[in-house]
Motif scaffolding. Sequence first.
Motif, PDB file in Angstrom:
ATOM      1  N   TRP A 153      38.912  29.926  84.132  1.00  0.00           N
ATOM      2  CA  TRP A 153      39.521  30.483  85.444  1.00  0.00           C
ATOM      3  C   TRP A 153      38.850  31.377  86.509  1.00  0.00           C
ATOM      4  O   TRP A 153      38.985  31.029  87.631  1.00  0.00           O
ATOM      5  N   TRP A 174      44.962  40.531  94.622  1.00  0.00           N
ATOM      6  CA  TRP A 174      44.527  40.638  93.259  1.00  0.00           C
ATOM      7  C   TRP A 174      45.414  41.891  92.717  1.00  0.00           C
ATOM      8  O   TRP A 174      45.681  41.596  91.234  1.00  0.00           O
ATOM      9  N   ARG A 199      38.412  29.881  90.390  1.00  0.00           N
ATOM     10  CA  ARG A 199      38.486  30.807  91.504  1.00  0.00           C
ATOM     11  C   ARG A 199      37.275  30.730  92.265  1.00  0.00           C
ATOM     12  O   ARG A 199      37.375  30.860  93.689  1.00  0.00           O
ATOM     13  N   SER A 220      32.482  32.628  96.930  1.00  0.00           N
ATOM     14  CA  SER A 220      32.270  31.720  95.877  1.00  0.00           C
ATOM     15  C   SER A 220      30.853  32.145  95.173  1.00  0.00           C
ATOM     16  O   SER A 220      30.908  32.042  93.897  1.00  0.00           O
ATOM     17  N   ALA A 228      45.536  31.213  90.605  1.00  0.00           N
ATOM     18  CA  ALA A 228      44.455  31.054  89.527  1.00  0.00           C
ATOM     19  C   ALA A 228      44.141  32.561  89.109  1.00  0.00           C
ATOM     20  O   ALA A 228      43.927  32.528  87.756  1.00  0.00           O
ATOM     21  N   THR A 229      44.366  33.593  89.812  1.00  0.00           N
ATOM     22  CA  THR A 229      44.270  34.918  89.406  1.00  0.00           C
ATOM     23  C   THR A 229      45.216  35.322  88.153  1.00  0.00           C
ATOM     24  O   THR A 229      45.001  35.750  87.235  1.00  0.00           O
ATOM     25  N   ALA A 285      44.588  31.008  95.358  1.00  0.00           N
ATOM     26  CA  ALA A 285      43.863  32.099  94.876  1.00  0.00           C
ATOM     27  C   ALA A 285      44.549  33.070  93.821  1.00  0.00           C
ATOM     28  O   ALA A 285      44.339  33.391  92.928  1.00  0.00           O
ATOM     29  N   GLU A 299      44.034  33.348  85.055  1.00  0.00           N
ATOM     30  CA  GLU A 299      43.047  34.149  84.350  1.00  0.00           C
ATOM     31  C   GLU A 299      43.457  35.178  83.659  1.00  0.00           C
ATOM     32  O   GLU A 299      42.955  35.736  82.787  1.00  0.00           O
TER      33      GLU A 299
END
Length: 385
Positions: free
Chosen positions: A286, A121, A290, A303, A265-266, A262, A269
């Motif tokens: 988004w 992240w 995730r 999730s 997708a981050t 992941a 987003e």
Amino acid sequence: MINAQGIHEAHPTEPGTALLLAAAPAGKGCLIDAATVLPALAAVPPSALTGTPAATVVELADPLDPQTVLTRIRTAAAQPGPLRLYVTGQLHLDHRQRLLHFALARTTPSTLRYTALPWHWLTGELALRRPHTTTVVLDLVADAEAWEHVRTGGVGLGHGVRVFGRVSPPPPRRTVLTPGYLKAYADIWRAGERPGAARLHEAAAARSGPADALFLALDTSFAAPVPAPVPVPAQAPAPAPDGDPHPALLAAAHAGRHGEAAAIATLWESEALRTHGAGSPQAIHWLEVRADLARLARDPARSFTLWAAAAEARLARGEGAADEDVEAAVDRAHHQWEQVADPVAARAHAAALTALRHRVPGRRPGAAEAIRRRMDALGEASAAL
């Protein structure tokens, strides 16, 4: 400003931002007394922390929630001027996905995946910044598995990010380390000295030790980047010819490259947040992507957290409790909670799910009662052990 190597750097008169992040688990899981360095850093002029005349300093001391930390990092990373992150705490490795996580105050070995900050992240947010305007200073201790991972693969912060710091191996049992590397920075600054980044690192490394620590000194303006444990792209990948990025992302997930999926997708987003703002339909989309990727990675706790966050975001932007998308997000959060096998993790999320169910009962009666029944069953199972 273009330097002698032809690289675009931040102009020295631009206001800078410093983010001080210090965290460690409470109790037996604590390997480093991270927050003790914050008073020392707070005592130096803000301009020393940023390397710029005008400076903004943000401090995070023992935060609890990874989403909150991500929001603070994202806000700091969105600033156009120079950014310096000072991070002290401990690294752990997720046994399932073999991904690094930065422990927060409530992190335990069994709750790592949803109470710690996934390292990718941080990588994803920094990758969106203008190259060579970001410096990360680390004072970390790694547990045994994370130590082997870091020794062979580095910390993976990507090209265009200057990295200085120390990663220490796990200390002897019941020993808690101190962030001596960053404390040396503070001591040097408080003495009135303002050495350059490389010289500051050398001085702090000489003062702090230990001999078996891994010291990082990487200026990607002039050197190759540290190999990253995840193949995280420097920017969101180009979409398919029809403009849809989802097929490539899902292909990575179905191939078992869950960390890569992941991280991608981050990035998308983050781009949606920059372009359309927090709470926008694009950003929520988004977030839901995730959430589904966490399901595909068989990480129901993560999730659940993401689906619940998506439901809260939809409600906050004025969507009704009976709206199809809101109900779907809550139903999926509930379903993922039901898949959380760890009783401690399931109990930790039960209150949030119950509160959400009171706001969004759904079309099937008995959802709240189902939560109570499962909690009763978990209590009975614990009592039987």
